[in-house]
Design an enzyme around this catalytic site. Structure first.
Site, PDB file in Angstrom:
ATOM      1  N   HIS A  24      -4.389  -0.950   6.293  1.00 16.25           N
ATOM      2  CA  HIS A  24      -3.907  -0.148   7.433  1.00 16.25           C
ATOM      3  C   HIS A  24      -4.782  -0.291   8.682  1.00 16.25           C
ATOM      4  CE1 HIS A  24      -6.831   2.445   5.527  1.00 16.25           C
ATOM      5  NE2 HIS A  24      -6.003   2.954   4.665  1.00 16.25           N
ATOM      6  N   ASP A  83       1.305   2.528   3.557  1.00 18.63           N
ATOM      7  CA  ASP A  83       0.471   3.724   3.422  1.00 18.63           C
ATOM      8  C   ASP A  83       1.320   4.994   3.503  1.00 18.63           C
ATOM      9  OD1 ASP A  83      -1.794   5.186   2.925  1.00 18.63           O
ATOM     10  OD2 ASP A  83      -2.604   5.026   4.965  1.00 18.63           O
ATOM     11  N   HIS A 139       1.469   5.355  -1.698  1.00 22.07           N
ATOM     12  CA  HIS A 139       1.022   6.517  -2.492  1.00 22.07           C
ATOM     13  C   HIS A 139       2.231   7.147  -3.159  1.00 22.07           C
ATOM     14  CE1 HIS A 139      -3.053   6.611  -0.735  1.00 22.07           C
ATOM     15  NE2 HIS A 139      -2.446   6.101   0.329  1.00 22.07           N
ATOM     16  N   HIS A 142       0.861  -1.203   0.000  1.00 20.42           N
ATOM     17  CA  HIS A 142       0.000   0.000   0.000  1.00 20.42           C
ATOM     18  C   HIS A 142       0.885   1.236   0.000  1.00 20.42           C
ATOM     19  CE1 HIS A 142      -3.685   2.204   1.884  1.00 20.42           C
ATOM     20  NE2 HIS A 142      -2.853   3.088   1.334  1.00 20.42           N
ATOM     21  N   HIS A 167     -10.204   0.665   2.183  1.00 20.58           N
ATOM     22  CA  HIS A 167      -9.988   1.620   3.276  1.00 20.58           C
ATOM     23  C   HIS A 167     -11.185   1.438   4.205  1.00 20.58           C
ATOM     24  CE1 HIS A 167      -8.549   5.621   4.914  1.00 20.58           C
ATOM     25  NE2 HIS A 167      -9.689   5.389   5.560  1.00 20.58           N
ATOM     26  N   LYS A 174      -9.229  -0.545  -5.586  1.00 17.02           N
ATOM     27  CA  LYS A 174      -9.212   0.095  -4.270  1.00 17.02           C
ATOM     28  C   LYS A 174     -10.553   0.757  -4.001  1.00 17.02           C
ATOM     29  CE  LYS A 174      -7.795   2.194  -0.572  1.00 17.02           C
ATOM     30  NZ  LYS A 174      -6.570   2.492   0.111  1.00 17.02           N
TER      31      LYS A 174
HETATM   32  O1  DOR Z   1      -3.421   9.185   5.795  1.00 12.12           O
HETATM   33  C1  DOR Z   1      -3.789   8.912   4.684  1.00 12.12           C
HETATM   34  N1  DOR Z   1      -3.302   9.523   3.586  1.00 12.12           N
HETATM   35  N2  DOR Z   1      -4.723   7.970   4.532  1.00 12.12           N
HETATM   36  C2  DOR Z   1      -5.277   7.706   3.340  1.00 12.12           C
HETATM   37  O2  DOR Z   1      -6.130   6.869   3.288  1.00 12.12           O
HETATM   38  C3  DOR Z   1      -4.900   8.486   2.159  1.00 12.12           C
HETATM   39  C4  DOR Z   1      -3.564   9.035   2.289  1.00 12.12           C
HETATM   40  C5  DOR Z   1      -3.247  10.084   1.243  1.00 12.12           C
HETATM   41  O3  DOR Z   1      -3.519   9.840   0.076  1.00 12.12           O
HETATM   42  O4  DOR Z   1      -2.701  11.117   1.599  1.00 12.12           O
HETATM   43 ZN    ZN Z   2      -3.418   5.017   1.714  1.00 10.92          ZN
END
Ligand code: DOR
Ligand code: ZN
Length: 294
Positions: A173, A243, A15, A13, A133, A96
């Site tokens: 998470h 995450d 980003h 997971h 999520h 997702k």
């Molecule tokens: O803390 C987070 N940031 N949780 C998420 O689900 C998304 C992520 C983000 O994209 O910044």
């Molecule tokens: Zn995330």
């Protein structure tokens, strides 16, 4: 001990953003000890089609040729069973699901899981994973806030698994003892990711401290202990999903902050430190490198 060698890790997971931020963070994935990662689709606009995913993967590969990127689509009303088959044929890893409004870029998220039965059946048939999520939106009338939003989501997970027992579901998470118990009690097709930061933080660490603020928020000490316990015992359905979610410093330090903790470039050292403090360094290889892959 001066050094510890484990197999290259999987981050289930992650980003990686777009544009300038992507150029900064994608080349740092490998530095954190990760050779393969599942990429989140909550870009602007979201990754909605196999074509989007493949274009995004190409951009990431150009920046980090030593990392394998497993792509996901954002669960949106336009995702049809036919599009699921196309995505599977193109090597997309999963879909997702963000409940609407629970976190960063979730404005186009899911409001009714029942509306996606045909898509979930197609995913089950094609072997695509459903990454969830697991929070319900805050709602004062229903006494829902960030502290119980995950626990309130668990009945939805149980229902989904009941209806689609062969669908591979990852509850992402996890932050609560209740979620750990729930996932453990469900069948072998349901797993959970655990972040490095949720193995360390509790409410006191993020209240008033934006850099530790993420969604789902870190919970009570007993919840953190349940996460520590399940990774230390080496439960095979609990594995690493960082995450890691970078934001510009100016956004993290603004009045409203924004959810996301950025751990990627130091991910394995953070984990090694935590496992060491918990006295279970012997479990370090399985959690990031074996269980998720299996
Ligand atoms: O803390 C987070 N940031 N949780 C998420 O689900 C998304 C992520 C983000 O994209 O910044
Ligand atoms: Zn995330």
């Amino acid at each position: 001990m001066d050094s510890l060698t484990i197999p290259i890790a999987d981050d289930f997971h992650l980003h990686l953003r777009q544009d300038a931020m992507m150029h900064v963070v994608a080349p740092l994935v490998r530095a954190g000890g990760v050779g393969r990662c599942v990429v989140m689709p909550n870009t602007t606009p979201p990754i909605a089609t196999a074509e989007d995913a493949i274009r995004y993967r190409g951009a990431l590969e150009a920046l980090a040729p030593d990392v394998e990127f497993l792509m996901t689509l954002y669960l949106l009303p336009e995702l049809t069973p036919q599009a699921v088959s196309t995505a599977a044929a193109q090597g997309v890893f999963g879909v997702k699901c963000y409940p609407k409004g629970v976190t960063t870029n979730s404005e186009s998220g899911t409001e009714d899981f029942g509306a996606y039965d045909a898509v979930f059946s197609a995913m089950e048939a094609e072997g695509l994973a459903l990454l969830i999520h697991g929070e319900v939106p805050s709602n004062a009338e229903k006494d829902v806030c960030v502290l119980n939003a995950e626990a309130r989501f668990l009945p939805e997970l149980e229902k989904l698994h009941g209806r689609f027992p062969k669908l591979r579901i990852v509850l992402e998470h996890v932050t609560t003892a209740k979620a750990v118990d729930c996932v453990k009690a469900l069948g072998s097709t349901v797993a959970a990711t655990v972040t490095a930061h949720h193995l360390d933080l509790t409410v006191d660490d993020w209240a008033g401290r934006n850099h530790n603020f993420c969604k789902p928020v870190a919970k009570y000490p007993h919840d953190r202990d349940a996460l520590r316990q399940v990774v230390c015992e080496g439960h095979p359905r609990f594995f690493l999903g960082s995450d890691s979610a970078p934001h510009p410093r100016s956004a993290k330090e603004s009045a409203c902050g924004c959810a996301g903790v950025f751990t990627s470039p130091l991910l394995l050292p953070y984990l090694a430190d935590t496992f060491d403090r918990l006295g279970c360094l012997d479990r370090l290889a399985d959690f990031p490198s074996t269980f998720g892959c299996a």
